[in-house]
Write a protein that holds these residues in place. Structure first.
Motif, PDB file in Angstrom:
ATOM      1  N   PHE A 153       1.077  -1.306   0.242  1.00  0.00           N
ATOM      2  CA  PHE A 153       0.061   0.014  -0.354  1.00  0.00           C
ATOM      3  C   PHE A 153       0.722   1.098  -0.106  1.00  0.00           C
ATOM      4  O   PHE A 153       0.638   2.340  -1.431  1.00  0.00           O
ATOM      5  CB  PHE A 153      -0.838   0.066   1.320  1.00  0.00           C
ATOM      6  CG  PHE A 153      -1.482   0.964   0.975  1.00  0.00           C
ATOM      7  CD1 PHE A 153      -3.108   1.154   0.511  1.00  0.00           C
ATOM      8  CD2 PHE A 153      -1.408   2.408   2.069  1.00  0.00           C
ATOM      9  CE1 PHE A 153      -4.066   2.203   0.591  1.00  0.00           C
ATOM     10  CE2 PHE A 153      -2.102   3.526   2.081  1.00  0.00           C
ATOM     11  CZ  PHE A 153      -3.562   3.149   1.073  1.00  0.00           C
ATOM     12  N   LYS A 154       1.676   0.873   0.458  1.00  0.00           N
ATOM     13  CA  LYS A 154       2.804   2.538   1.184  1.00  0.00           C
ATOM     14  C   LYS A 154       3.589   2.649  -0.745  1.00  0.00           C
ATOM     15  O   LYS A 154       3.777   3.816  -0.866  1.00  0.00           O
ATOM     16  CB  LYS A 154       3.491   2.464   2.280  1.00  0.00           C
ATOM     17  CG  LYS A 154       3.125   2.448   3.781  1.00  0.00           C
ATOM     18  CD  LYS A 154       3.814   2.743   5.189  1.00  0.00           C
ATOM     19  CE  LYS A 154       3.011   3.151   5.802  1.00  0.00           C
ATOM     20  NZ  LYS A 154       3.212   3.512   7.060  1.00  0.00           N
ATOM     21  N   LEU A 155       4.121   1.893  -1.156  1.00  0.00           N
ATOM     22  CA  LEU A 155       5.123   1.582  -1.442  1.00  0.00           C
ATOM     23  C   LEU A 155       3.728   2.407  -3.201  1.00  0.00           C
ATOM     24  O   LEU A 155       4.381   3.361  -3.982  1.00  0.00           O
ATOM     25  CB  LEU A 155       5.784   0.977  -2.544  1.00  0.00           C
ATOM     26  CG  LEU A 155       6.114   0.599  -3.317  1.00  0.00           C
ATOM     27  CD1 LEU A 155       7.928   1.675  -3.405  1.00  0.00           C
ATOM     28  CD2 LEU A 155       7.179  -0.565  -3.714  1.00  0.00           C
ATOM     29  N   GLY A 156       2.451   1.586  -2.865  1.00  0.00           N
ATOM     30  CA  GLY A 156       1.959   1.981  -4.793  1.00  0.00           C
ATOM     31  C   GLY A 156       1.443   3.601  -4.322  1.00  0.00           C
ATOM     32  O   GLY A 156       0.975   4.108  -5.261  1.00  0.00           O
ATOM     33  N   PHE A 157       0.912   4.103  -3.075  1.00  0.00           N
ATOM     34  CA  PHE A 157       0.836   5.488  -3.156  1.00  0.00           C
ATOM     35  C   PHE A 157       1.907   6.146  -2.857  1.00  0.00           C
ATOM     36  O   PHE A 157       1.626   7.425  -3.839  1.00  0.00           O
ATOM     37  CB  PHE A 157       0.401   5.351  -1.214  1.00  0.00           C
ATOM     38  CG  PHE A 157       0.056   6.880  -0.871  1.00  0.00           C
ATOM     39  CD1 PHE A 157      -1.054   7.435  -0.868  1.00  0.00           C
ATOM     40  CD2 PHE A 157       0.745   8.144  -0.043  1.00  0.00           C
ATOM     41  CE1 PHE A 157      -1.929   8.611  -0.948  1.00  0.00           C
ATOM     42  CE2 PHE A 157       0.546   8.883   0.177  1.00  0.00           C
ATOM     43  CZ  PHE A 157      -1.339   9.292  -0.234  1.00  0.00           C
ATOM     44  N   LYS A 158       3.749   5.576  -2.736  1.00  0.00           N
ATOM     45  CA  LYS A 158       4.880   6.847  -2.838  1.00  0.00           C
ATOM     46  C   LYS A 158       4.419   6.940  -5.102  1.00  0.00           C
ATOM     47  O   LYS A 158       5.073   7.931  -5.367  1.00  0.00           O
ATOM     48  CB  LYS A 158       5.930   6.121  -2.696  1.00  0.00           C
ATOM     49  CG  LYS A 158       6.022   6.414  -1.016  1.00  0.00           C
ATOM     50  CD  LYS A 158       7.030   6.215  -0.855  1.00  0.00           C
ATOM     51  CE  LYS A 158       7.726   6.277   0.574  1.00  0.00           C
ATOM     52  NZ  LYS A 158       7.385   7.564   0.809  1.00  0.00           N
ATOM     53  N   LEU A 159       4.014   5.622  -5.498  1.00  0.00           N
ATOM     54  CA  LEU A 159       4.194   5.417  -6.634  1.00  0.00           C
ATOM     55  C   LEU A 159       3.031   6.492  -7.594  1.00  0.00           C
ATOM     56  O   LEU A 159       3.208   7.645  -8.387  1.00  0.00           O
ATOM     57  CB  LEU A 159       4.821   4.139  -7.230  1.00  0.00           C
ATOM     58  CG  LEU A 159       5.690   3.474  -6.979  1.00  0.00           C
ATOM     59  CD1 LEU A 159       5.530   2.151  -7.736  1.00  0.00           C
ATOM     60  CD2 LEU A 159       6.420   3.989  -7.922  1.00  0.00           C
ATOM     61  N   GLN A 160       2.295   6.317  -6.856  1.00  0.00           N
ATOM     62  CA  GLN A 160       1.064   6.882  -7.134  1.00  0.00           C
ATOM     63  C   GLN A 160       1.044   8.947  -6.905  1.00  0.00           C
ATOM     64  O   GLN A 160       0.415   9.426  -8.216  1.00  0.00           O
ATOM     65  CB  GLN A 160      -0.325   6.969  -6.920  1.00  0.00           C
ATOM     66  CG  GLN A 160      -1.803   7.004  -7.234  1.00  0.00           C
ATOM     67  CD  GLN A 160      -2.592   6.738  -9.036  1.00  0.00           C
ATOM     68  OE1 GLN A 160      -1.677   5.397  -8.843  1.00  0.00           O
ATOM     69  NE2 GLN A 160      -1.962   8.121  -9.670  1.00  0.00           N
ATOM     70  N   LEU A 161       1.463   9.436  -6.574  1.00  0.00           N
ATOM     71  CA  LEU A 161       1.885  10.968  -6.394  1.00  0.00           C
ATOM     72  C   LEU A 161       2.660  11.250  -7.215  1.00  0.00           C
ATOM     73  O   LEU A 161       2.221  12.279  -7.411  1.00  0.00           O
ATOM     74  CB  LEU A 161       2.570  10.770  -4.989  1.00  0.00           C
ATOM     75  CG  LEU A 161       1.616  10.856  -3.725  1.00  0.00           C
ATOM     76  CD1 LEU A 161       2.379  10.643  -2.122  1.00  0.00           C
ATOM     77  CD2 LEU A 161       0.459  11.264  -3.480  1.00  0.00           C
TER      78      LEU A 161
END
Length: 188
Positions: free
Chosen positions: A49-57
């Protein structure tokens, strides 16, 4: 009582994979071999979740990010579910992607470690996936592999609070330890 699903040893196909009922287990297929993995633990889910969020930003508008259980099907005999993937929107089908990914990410867990380190690495490399990231949440280590002349080369091994400034598939700053630590909540 519902029907019991039994999987007999044999060569499986994508058609077989598509007819297995969803029971929360992850199912992947490599050259007739059905790979079944249990649902991930909290530390794994937090990291994804956290890595996906960082990438999405910071994801450019001309790219998209997906998470498992979305399938990547590079051949008619292979179907994998990377924890995260980055691709071009025009490559996305209704249920899977067939064209080479720009990035595949696997978060290691005890039940997937060997599959991710060896089998999936080989499949992604053969399929032309440009970058493959392996994150070990237990040791807070991110290993970054990038395709060069058809083979993966190690671009970086990033530990704990060290910073990785990714260039592929787009610029993003990753600190491995931040991916597994619970979020700090401020007092209201």
């Amino acid at each position: 009582m519902g029907a019991v699903l039994t999987l007999e040893p044999r060569d499986y196909t994508l058609a077989d994979l598509d007819t297995i009922p969803d029971d929360g287990m992850q199912r992947e297929l490599v050259d007739g071999m059905l790979l079944v993995t249990p649902a991930p633990l909290a530390i794994h889910q937090r990291a994804v979740f956290k890595l996906g969020f960082k990438l999405q930003l910071v994801c450019p508008d001309d790219l998209e990010i997906f998470s498992a259980p979305f399938h990547y099907r590079p051949t008619s005999e292979r179907s994998l579910q990377p924890d995260l993937l980055v691709c071009h929107p025009e490559d996305v089908g209704a249920r899977w992607i067939e064209k080479p990914l720009l990035l595949a990410v696997e978060v290691l867990s005890p039940s997937t470690r060997m599959k991710d380190l060896l089998l999936k690495r080989g499949v992604y490399e053969q399929a032309g996936v440009a970058s493959y990231w392996l994150f070990d949440p237990e040791t807070e280590v991110l290993t970054v592999l990038e395709l060069s002349d058809g083979r993966y080369v190690e671009r970086a091994i990033v530990k704990a609070d060290d910073v990785f400034e990714a260039e592929l598939p787009f610029p993003v700053r990753i600190v491995p330890a931040e991916l597994v630590r619970p979020a700090k909540r401020s007092a209201a």
